[in-house]
Every structure is written in structure tokens, then in C-alpha cells.
Design a protein around this motif. Sequence first.
Motif, PDB file in Angstrom:
ATOM      1  N   ALA A   7       0.834  -1.202   0.000  1.00 52.76           N
ATOM      2  CA  ALA A   7       0.000   0.000   0.000  1.00 52.76           C
ATOM      3  C   ALA A   7       0.870   1.254   0.000  1.00 52.76           C
ATOM      4  N   MET A   8       1.952   1.242   0.740  1.00 53.37           N
ATOM      5  CA  MET A   8       2.837   2.409   0.781  1.00 53.37           C
ATOM      6  C   MET A   8       3.477   2.663  -0.582  1.00 53.37           C
ATOM      7  N   LEU A   9       3.961   1.613  -1.230  1.00 55.18           N
ATOM      8  CA  LEU A   9       4.537   1.772  -2.573  1.00 55.18           C
ATOM      9  C   LEU A   9       3.480   2.289  -3.546  1.00 55.18           C
ATOM     10  N   THR A  10       2.277   1.766  -3.424  1.00 56.16           N
ATOM     11  CA  THR A  10       1.179   2.212  -4.281  1.00 56.16           C
ATOM     12  C   THR A  10       0.885   3.685  -4.045  1.00 56.16           C
ATOM     13  N   LEU A  11       0.871   4.095  -2.796  1.00 54.56           N
ATOM     14  CA  LEU A  11       0.601   5.497  -2.476  1.00 54.56           C
ATOM     15  C   LEU A  11       1.706   6.424  -2.992  1.00 54.56           C
ATOM     16  N   VAL A  12       2.955   5.962  -2.966  1.00 55.45           N
ATOM     17  CA  VAL A  12       4.054   6.770  -3.508  1.00 55.45           C
ATOM     18  C   VAL A  12       3.813   7.044  -4.991  1.00 55.45           C
ATOM     19  N   ALA A  37      -8.384   0.172 -13.995  1.00 50.77           N
ATOM     20  CA  ALA A  37      -9.070  -0.632 -12.979  1.00 50.77           C
ATOM     21  C   ALA A  37      -9.226  -2.079 -13.444  1.00 50.77           C
ATOM     22  N   ILE A  38      -9.643  -2.248 -14.693  1.00 51.13           N
ATOM     23  CA  ILE A  38      -9.830  -3.598 -15.233  1.00 51.13           C
ATOM     24  C   ILE A  38      -8.492  -4.341 -15.296  1.00 51.13           C
ATOM     25  N   ALA A  39      -7.434  -3.649 -15.687  1.00 53.00           N
ATOM     26  CA  ALA A  39      -6.114  -4.288 -15.761  1.00 53.00           C
ATOM     27  C   ALA A  39      -5.667  -4.782 -14.388  1.00 53.00           C
ATOM     28  N   THR A  40      -5.901  -3.978 -13.358  1.00 56.63           N
ATOM     29  CA  THR A  40      -5.531  -4.394 -12.007  1.00 56.63           C
ATOM     30  C   THR A  40      -6.330  -5.611 -11.566  1.00 56.63           C
ATOM     31  N   LEU A  41      -7.623  -5.594 -11.809  1.00 57.33           N
ATOM     32  CA  LEU A  41      -8.455  -6.740 -11.421  1.00 57.33           C
ATOM     33  C   LEU A  41      -8.073  -7.993 -12.212  1.00 57.33           C
ATOM     34  N   ALA A  42      -7.732  -7.825 -13.483  1.00 58.31           N
ATOM     35  CA  ALA A  42      -7.300  -8.968 -14.297  1.00 58.31           C
ATOM     36  C   ALA A  42      -5.991  -9.527 -13.754  1.00 58.31           C
ATOM     37  N   GLY A  92      -6.517   4.935 -12.252  1.00 59.73           N
ATOM     38  CA  GLY A  92      -7.535   3.883 -12.174  1.00 59.73           C
ATOM     39  C   GLY A  92      -6.974   2.599 -11.595  1.00 59.73           C
ATOM     40  N   SER A  93      -5.781   2.261 -12.019  1.00 60.03           N
ATOM     41  CA  SER A  93      -5.141   1.028 -11.564  1.00 60.03           C
ATOM     42  C   SER A  93      -4.757   1.088 -10.085  1.00 60.03           C
ATOM     43  N   LEU A  94      -4.124   2.171  -9.681  1.00 63.27           N
ATOM     44  CA  LEU A  94      -3.631   2.286  -8.309  1.00 63.27           C
ATOM     45  C   LEU A  94      -4.761   2.418  -7.294  1.00 63.27           C
ATOM     46  N   PHE A 100      -8.712  -2.940  -3.503  1.00 66.72           N
ATOM     47  CA  PHE A 100      -8.520  -4.394  -3.456  1.00 66.72           C
ATOM     48  C   PHE A 100      -7.805  -4.789  -2.162  1.00 66.72           C
ATOM     49  N   LEU A 101      -6.732  -4.076  -1.824  1.00 66.34           N
ATOM     50  CA  LEU A 101      -6.019  -4.373  -0.581  1.00 66.34           C
ATOM     51  C   LEU A 101      -6.924  -4.205   0.635  1.00 66.34           C
ATOM     52  N   ALA A 102      -7.693  -3.136   0.637  1.00 59.89           N
ATOM     53  CA  ALA A 102      -8.573  -2.875   1.786  1.00 59.89           C
ATOM     54  C   ALA A 102      -9.639  -3.950   1.930  1.00 59.89           C
TER      55      ALA A 102
END
Length: 110
Positions: A7-12, A37-42, A92-94, A100-102
Motif C-alpha cells: 500500500a505504501m509503494l502504491t501510495l508513492v 481498474a480492469i487491468a488491475t483486477l485482471a 484507475g489502476s492504483l 482491493f487491498l482494503a
Amino acid sequence: MGARADAMLTLVVLFVTAVAHLLVDAVFSVPFLVAGAIATLAFEGIAARDPDAVRRYWERPVVQGVTLVVALAGVVVGARVAPSIVLSFPVGSLVTYLVFLAVTNPAYRA
């Protein structure tokens, strides 16, 4: 490393993307927000097939470092080349990844 470090890397990366977005005055592209968003879920769906292997690979500091550098370089280049498209996709991805993490990690639930 775990979900908190992820999550921290994502927030950076999300922070740098947001700053770049503001600096170039880009307009969000809804199709590319959705595509991110779709790419992340895939990806998460594919990674769920063998989460231990994915985690072992991701836990390598060199993999995390290279991924972070590539993501940040992509944001910088994208902000100069096609900001609305290139900056919308990672937002959208991040954001999707953080949700997803939450949802998937009990430590994030109140």
C-alpha cells in the motif's frame, strides 16, 4: 514485506501521478481510468492462481525497486507525451489496487 508495504509503494506512485497530473493540467480520461481498474483486477485474478509464487517473486527488493523506478519513469514520460491517457490509466489502476487491498486484508478493516 506484506500488504502495508504494498500500500505504501502504491501510495508513492499515486502521489507522484497526482502531482504530475496537476503540473501538466491533464484531464482525466474515463475510458483509461476504467482500463486501469480492469487491468488491475485482471492481474489480481491471474495472480490468485498461485499467490505464493507471486509473493515470493514480489518480495525480492530488486523486483520492487525496478518496478517502482519503471512506474515513476512511466509517469514522468507519460506526463510529457500523452498526459490525459497515460496518467489516467495508473490512477484507475492504483486506486483499484488500494481498494482491493482494503477489501482483501482484514488488517485494513475497522
